[in-house]
Scaffold this active site. Structure first.
Site, PDB file in Angstrom:
ATOM      1  N   HIS A  71       0.804  -1.232   0.000  1.00 49.39           N
ATOM      2  CA  HIS A  71       0.000   0.000   0.000  1.00 49.39           C
ATOM      3  C   HIS A  71       0.835   1.281   0.000  1.00 49.39           C
ATOM      4  O   HIS A  71       0.292   2.372  -0.076  1.00 49.39           O
ATOM      5  CB  HIS A  71      -0.938   0.025   1.208  1.00 49.39           C
ATOM      6  CG  HIS A  71      -0.231   0.304   2.506  1.00 49.39           C
ATOM      7  ND1 HIS A  71       0.439  -0.656   3.199  1.00 49.39           N
ATOM      8  CD2 HIS A  71      -0.072   1.443   3.204  1.00 49.39           C
ATOM      9  CE1 HIS A  71       0.975  -0.132   4.282  1.00 49.39           C
ATOM     10  NE2 HIS A  71       0.689   1.147   4.316  1.00 49.39           N
TER      11      HIS A  71
HETATM   12  C1  UD1 Z   1      -2.009   5.386   6.000  1.00 47.78           C
HETATM   13  C2  UD1 Z   1      -0.686   5.860   6.603  1.00 47.78           C
HETATM   14  C3  UD1 Z   1       0.349   4.763   6.465  1.00 47.78           C
HETATM   15  C4  UD1 Z   1      -0.142   3.452   7.041  1.00 47.78           C
HETATM   16  C5  UD1 Z   1      -1.454   3.111   6.381  1.00 47.78           C
HETATM   17  C6  UD1 Z   1      -2.026   1.835   6.919  1.00 47.78           C
HETATM   18  C7  UD1 Z   1      -0.189   8.259   6.458  1.00 47.78           C
HETATM   19  C8  UD1 Z   1       0.628   9.261   5.762  1.00 47.78           C
HETATM   20  N1  UD1 Z   1      -0.174   7.018   5.899  1.00 47.78           N
HETATM   21  O1  UD1 Z   1      -1.795   5.214   4.612  1.00 47.78           O
HETATM   22  O2  UD1 Z   1       1.519   5.146   7.160  1.00 47.78           O
HETATM   23  O3  UD1 Z   1       0.814   2.446   6.805  1.00 47.78           O
HETATM   24  O4  UD1 Z   1      -2.383   4.182   6.607  1.00 47.78           O
HETATM   25  O5  UD1 Z   1      -3.149   1.447   6.194  1.00 47.78           O
HETATM   26  O6  UD1 Z   1      -0.816   8.572   7.439  1.00 47.78           O
HETATM   27  N2  UD1 Z   1      -9.255   4.815   2.003  1.00 47.78           N
HETATM   28  C9  UD1 Z   1     -10.447   4.166   1.994  1.00 47.78           C
HETATM   29  N3  UD1 Z   1     -10.962   3.779   3.200  1.00 47.78           N
HETATM   30  C10 UD1 Z   1     -10.337   4.027   4.381  1.00 47.78           C
HETATM   31  C11 UD1 Z   1      -9.126   4.716   4.355  1.00 47.78           C
HETATM   32  C12 UD1 Z   1      -8.585   5.093   3.171  1.00 47.78           C
HETATM   33  O7  UD1 Z   1     -11.041   3.919   0.968  1.00 47.78           O
HETATM   34  O8  UD1 Z   1     -10.871   3.623   5.423  1.00 47.78           O
HETATM   35  C13 UD1 Z   1      -8.657   5.227   0.708  1.00 47.78           C
HETATM   36  C14 UD1 Z   1      -8.901   6.683   0.428  1.00 47.78           C
HETATM   37  O9  UD1 Z   1      -9.271   6.846  -0.887  1.00 47.78           O
HETATM   38  C15 UD1 Z   1      -7.574   7.340   0.672  1.00 47.78           C
HETATM   39  C16 UD1 Z   1      -6.577   6.216   0.439  1.00 47.78           C
HETATM   40  O10 UD1 Z   1      -7.264   5.017   0.766  1.00 47.78           O
HETATM   41  O11 UD1 Z   1      -7.360   8.424  -0.176  1.00 47.78           O
HETATM   42  C17 UD1 Z   1      -5.356   6.359   1.288  1.00 47.78           C
HETATM   43  O12 UD1 Z   1      -5.716   6.556   2.668  1.00 47.78           O
HETATM   44  P1  UD1 Z   1      -4.781   7.448   3.636  1.00 47.78           P
HETATM   45  O13 UD1 Z   1      -5.300   7.379   5.018  1.00 47.78           O
HETATM   46  O14 UD1 Z   1      -4.563   8.757   3.015  1.00 47.78           O
HETATM   47  O15 UD1 Z   1      -3.383   6.727   3.595  1.00 47.78           O
HETATM   48  P2  UD1 Z   1      -3.019   5.187   3.599  1.00 47.78           P
HETATM   49  O16 UD1 Z   1      -2.473   4.850   2.277  1.00 47.78           O
HETATM   50  O17 UD1 Z   1      -4.117   4.326   4.132  1.00 47.78           O
END
Ligand code: UD1
Length: 363
Positions: A209
């Protein structure tokens, strides 16, 4: 008779993303065994899907968060700013004596910054980890959070050394061990009954991821191709993170075949059961590098560096970087029975959270 020095203290815990939840659970439980401490759990809402958040609260027995800030997804600046604005109100209303933040996600640094500006003491659980790669958002979050924190709880000696090198006074640094391993040790006996059905006897478990792997679409395409090749020798189970799923949709690849099986993100216990049985784990996660080291399962990390070097120096982790050939040959070695032997680092013993609680209860 002496009255206890403090009959009431309020601690606010801040969590936001999936890996924070396994770290919160043991600390919350350990602090609860001390009388006179009120605990408030704030979820920023950085992760909000049921299987990225709620199911973890249920399985880890922490109960639902007391407050959910519902910030959701956005750019880094916007997400961090939203957490700051909404969390500031909570701190002003609840007036905690201490705020505990976890790991290295955007919610962590946002909450630490709010507290530092309001003069509220902050404890950072999982302090001191460094990849020395500032292109990773998490590395920036770690650097800033550690500069702002008043109590730095480290999982291993390398964390202490990194902090001292950055000028953090020794008195602020507390080597406590690994709270994620506390949770693993507690939950391990329960996980077997959560093994997903239809799991083959031998398989590789994959999670990806990190932006460096999934936002570079050409690399992601190649990576999925490599996994497909590997799957002709070994079935691959691949729980797909929402970020990865979006990118795979963007390039019109769902990568699935009968031997490369895509799955929804797994709940904690099911994922633990899968890790324990995997022939090899291929990942870019931080926590999974630690869990496989504890479980002595071979781990190939698809990154050029790690903030958890102890998992390479002592554990079963191998950094394969962006080298598909290396990944393939390491899998072949493992299947031929040549597994890297590893040891469990000191203080990864199931009692890290108790050591944290001992310290904060004395405040
Ligand atoms: C975040 C953390 C990362 C951690 C990871 C674990 C930061 C910078 N990154 O990354 O360190 O390893 O979480 O999973 O804080 N999304 C969904 N549903 C959710 C959450 C996210 O669909 O419940 C999608 C959204 O479109 C979002 C994307 O996933 O834009 C990324 O989510 P985000 O929280 O920005 O970062 P992660 O890649 O999950």
């Amino acid at each position: 008779m002496w009255l206890s020095r403090r009959t009431h203290m309020r601690i606010v815990h801040v969590v936001g993303a999936r890996p924070n939840l396994m770290k919160l659970a043991p600390v919350y439980r350990a602090i609860a065994s001390f009388p006179g401490i009120e605990q408030v759990v704030v979820h920023t809402g950085q992760h909000y899907d049921f299987n990225m958040s709620d199911v973890f609260f249920r399985q880890l027995g922490t109960g639902a968060p007391d407050i959910n800030l519902q910030v959701g997804s956005a750019s880094h600046a916007k997400q961090t700013a939203e957490v700051m604005m909404r969390f500031e109100t909570v701190v002003l209303e609840r007036r905690p004596e201490l705020v505990l933040v976890y790991g290295d996600v955007n919610s962590t640094v946002a909450a630490a910054l709010v507290c530092a500006k309001l003069g509220v003491p902050v404890g950072h659980v999982e302090a001191g980890l460094r990849s020395f790669d500032r292109s990773m958002p998490e590395e920036l979050n770690r650097l800033v959070t550690d500069q702002l924190a008043d109590f730095l709880f480290t999982p291993s000696e390398d964390g202490d050394r990194n902090l001292e090198r950055e000028g953090i006074p020794k008195r602020k640094i507390h080597l406590v061990g690994n709270v994620m391993i506390d949770t693993l040790i507690r939950m391990l006996p329960a996980c077997e009954s959560h093994l997903p059905s239809d799991v083959p006897s031998r398989f590789a478990l994959v999670t990806l991821h990190r932006p460096s792997n999934v936002d570079d679409l050409a690399w992601l395409k190649g990576l999925l191709h490599t996994l497909e090749n590997i799957s002709s020798d070994l079935t691959i189970l691949f729980p797909v993170h929402p970020r990865t799923k979006q990118r795979m949709n963007d390039i019109g690849l769902n990568g699935a075949s009968s031997r490369l099986r895509l799955m929804e993100p797994q709940p904690y216990l099911a994922f633990l059961a899968l890790q324990q049985r995997a022939a090899v784990v291929i990942t870019d996660s931080g926590g999974i590098q630690e869990e496989t080291t504890y479980l002595q399962i071979p781990c190939l990390t698809v990154r050029e560096n790690t903030e958890r070097p102890i998992t390479v120096d002592m554990g079963t982790n191998i950094l394969v970087g962006r080298d598909s050939e290396r990944m393939r040959s390491e899998v072949e070695m493992i299947l031929a029975g040549h597994r890297k032997a590893g040891q469990v680092p000191r203080l990864w013993d199931g009692h890290a959270a108790e050591r944290i609680a001992q310290i904060v209860a004395k405040l």
